[in-house]
Enzyme design. Structure first.
Site, mmCIF file in Angstrom:
data_model
loop_
_atom_site.group_PDB
_atom_site.id
_atom_site.type_symbol
_atom_site.label_atom_id
_atom_site.label_comp_id
_atom_site.label_asym_id
_atom_site.label_seq_id
_atom_site.Cartn_x
_atom_site.Cartn_y
_atom_site.Cartn_z
ATOM 1 C CE LYS A 193 -3.808 -2.020 2.711
ATOM 2 N NZ LYS A 193 -4.953 -2.013 1.784
ATOM 3 N N GLY A 249 -13.997 -5.258 5.582
ATOM 4 C CA GLY A 249 -14.970 -5.793 6.530
ATOM 5 C C GLY A 249 -15.297 -7.257 6.342
#
Lengths: 206, 298
Positions: B85, B218
Site C-alpha cells: 500500500k 470488513g
C-alpha cells in the site's frame, strides 16, 4: 450449452483465474463450454482449458475438492487440454520454483519454470511467431504476465512458439504434444481467438 | 523470429494481471510467516503492510507505506504476487514500492492520505495499481488516473461487512443504470458521475467496468466472502479478518474455498465449521464520521 450432438463441449477449469475470458474465446470459436469445479463436471467433455491464474491456488482447491485425481487420470486417458500460463504449469510433468508439495496434473513431458520471466514489473507484450505443425504459421500478439517458460522438452513434444529475450536469445513459450497444447502467454485476453481455434481443431480432428 | 522488443507496463499487462487474480482471495499480511500461511492456504496474492487496518484503527497516528526490509522479506518468502500500500497521492512512496519490485500497488485509504486533492498519476508507472471506490463515479475517476483494478472500499478494520455490501451494490446498480440509458443520455450521466464521457460510454456498452472489480473492507467470514461474490465481486481482499481471528490458517483456507464455491451453500456451510472466534469487530455505525476510512479519497 449447445444442443446435444451439435459439436464438442469444452470445459474450463473454474477454481480460480480468467475463466470468463477463455469461455468467451471458445464461444468465438462456436464451441460450447462448461465451467468445471467438481469431478462430475468432467463427464462428457471433449476437451478442457486450464486458465491463467495462480497455480498454487488451483492445485490446493483441486486437491481439496477431489478434482485433482479425476482430472489427472482424464488427461492421462487422452482428454485434450489447453493450458495458458498457470494452466501450462498445471499440464507440465515437472515444475521448477513451485511451492513445497505443489503437484501438477501433468501430461506434457516438459520442465516449466514458474514466474521465469520475472515479477509483474517485467510482464510484457511481444509478438511471437506461432508455428504449429498442423496449421499455417502466424504472428500472434502475446501477453506475458509473471509468465513461466519451458526449460526442457521431452521426446515427441513439439515447440510451437518462442519469445525473444533481452539478451538476444529466446525461450520456449508454446508446446504441444498430441492433443495437449500449452502457452506461457494469455491468448484469452487479446480478443484474438486463433490459438483457441487451433486447439478446437485438435479436439474435433480426433 | 520477430525482432520487436518486449513492451512492459502496458494496459494489457496491468489489467491482465488483475484478471489472473479473479475468483481468488488477497490477504493482508504483516510478516513473512503470515505471508507463507496465506500462500499455503491458497491466497492468490498477499498485501504487505505494517499494521492491519484493525490495528491502525486501534493505535491511531499517521499510517504510511511499509518498511522496505519488511516488504523484501515477504517477497522472498512467497512465490505468489505481493502487493503493498501507498498513501493516497504519495507518488514517491509508489516509486519506492515499484523499485522494490512489488507486483501491485494499492493506493489506499487505509493509510493516511498524503494529498487531499490529487491521487497518484498511475499511468506514469510500470507497476499496476488497485484503488478503492464507494461508487461508480469514484471508480471511473481512479481508472481515468490509470488504476488497473478497482476494489469496493467497505470499511477496513471493522469486520463489519455492511459498507462493503453498500459499495458493491452501489457500483453494480450504477453500472446497470448506465447500461439502460439511451445513447444521448450518457453525456449527462458522465457529468453526474464526474467521469470522462468515453469511459462512461464504454461501461454502458459493456455493462461492466473495463477493469476487474474486487471487494474489500470488513470481510471476516466465509459467508461474507460468499455474499460479496454473489453480489458481483470478482474476488476478495481480506484484511484484518484473517490474522485478527483465532486459527488464521484454517480461516484463510475456508475463505478461499468459500470464494470459489460462493454459490454452493453446502460448501460454505462445511468450511464455516470449527473456525473458532472471528475477529471481534466494530459496527461501522459506531465509528464517528471522521474516523471512517472509506470517506478518504474522492
Amino acid at each position: 450449452m449447445s444442443p446435444v450432438g451439435s459439436g464438442p463441449t469444452i470445459g474450463v477449469l473454474a477454481l480460480q483465474g480468467d475463466v470468463r475470458e477463455h469461455r468467451a474465446m471458445l464461444e468465438a470459436c462456436g464451441v460450447a463450454s462448461r465451467a468445471v469445479r467438481r469431478p462430475a463436471e468432467l463427464d462428457g467433455l471433449d476437451g478442457i482449458v486450464l486458465p491463467g491464474g495462480e497455480s498454487t491456488t488451483m492445485y490446493k482447491l483441486a486437491r481439496t475438492f477431489d478434482l485433482f485425481e479425476p482430472l489427472r487420470s482424464a488427461l492421462r486417458d487422452g482428454l485434450p487440454a489447453f493450458g495458458t500460463c498457470a494452466g501450462m504449469i498445471m499440464l507440465a510433468d515437472h515444475i521448477e520454483a513451485g511451492i513445497v508439495g505443489q503437484e501438477t496434473f501433468g501430461g506434457l513431458d516438459v520442465v516449466v519454470r514458474r514466474n521465469a520471466f520475472g515479477r509483474q514489473v517485467d510482464s510484457f507484450e511481444e509478438p511471437v511467431e506461432f508455428t504449429p505443425s498442423w496449421a499455417e504459421p502466424f504472428t500472434f500478439p502475446a501477453t506475458f504476465i509473471r509468465a513461466p517458460w519451458v526449460e526442457k522438452v521431452g521426446d515427441g513434444v513439439e515447440i510451437v512458439a518462442r519469445a525473444a529475450t533481452a539478451d538476444g536469445g529466446d525461450r520456449i513459450v508454446g508446446v504441444r504434444r498430441g492433443c495437449l497444447l500449452a502457452t506461457s502467454f494469455h491468448p484469452e485476453i487479446t480478443g484474438d481467438a486463433r490459438i483457441h481455434q487451433l486447439f478446437v481443431d485438435l479436439v474435433t480432428a480426433r | 523470429m520477430e525482432n520487436q522488443n518486449p513492451t512492459t507496463g502496458t494496459s494489457a499487462v496491468k489489467r491482465g494481471m488483475a484478471e489472473m487474480l479473479k475468483g481468488g482471495v488477497i490477504m493482508d499480511v504483516v510478516t513473512a510467516e503470515q505471508a507463507k500461511i496465506a500462500e499455503d492456504a491458497g491466497a492468490v496474492a498477499v498485501m504487505a503492510l505494517e499494521r492491519v487496518p484493525a490495528d491502525i484503527r486501534a493505535q491511531g497516528g499517521v499510517s504510511r507505506m511499509s518498511d522496505p526490509d519488511m516488504i523484501d522479506g515477504i517477497i522472498e518468502a512467497v512465490s505468489i504476487p505481493v502487493m503493498a500500500k501507498a498513501r493516497i497521492g504519495h507518488f514517491a512512496e509508489a516509486q519506492v514500492l515499484q523499485s522494490l519490485g512489488v507486483d501491485y500497488i494499492d493506493e489506499s485509504e487505509v493509510l493516511t492520505p498524503a494529498d487531499y486533492a490529487n491521487h497518484i498519476d498511475k499511468w506514469s508507472f510500470t507497476v499496476p495499481f488497485v484503488c478503492g471506490a464507494t461508487n461508480l463515479g469514484e471508480a471511473l475517476r481512479r481508472i481515468t488516473e490509470g488504476a488497473a483494478m478497482i476494489r469496493s472500499k467497505g470499511e477496513a478494520g471493522t469486520g463489519d461487512v455492511s459498507n462493503a455490501v453498500t459499495h458493491m451494490r452501489t457500483i453494480r446498480a450504477e453500472i446497470r443504470r448506465l447500461a439502460a440509458l439511451e445513447a444521448d443520455e450518457l453525456y449527462v450521466a458522465a457529468k453526474e458521475l464526474q467521469a470522462p464521457y468515453e469511459l462512461v460510454k464504454e461501461v454502458a456498452a459493456n455493462g461492466k467496468l473495463p477493469v476487474v472489480l474486487f471487494t474489500a473492507g470488513g470481510i471476516a467470514t466465509p459467508a461474507d466472502a460468499a455474499m460479496m461474490m454473489q453480489l458481483g465481486a470478482e474476488g476478495v481482499f481480506v484484511g484484518s479478518g484473517i490474522f485478527k481471528a483465532g486459527n488464521p490458517a484454517e480461516r484463510a483456507e475456508a475463505i478461499v474455498k468459500a470464494t470459489t464455491f460462493h454459490d454452493d451453500p453446502d460448501v460454505v456451510a462445511k468450511v464455516s465449521r470449527g473456525l473458532g472466534e472471528a475477529m471481534v469487530g466494530i459496527n461501522v455505525e459506531e465509528i464517528p464520521q471522521p474516523h471512517r476510512l472509506a470517506e478518504r479519497g474522492w
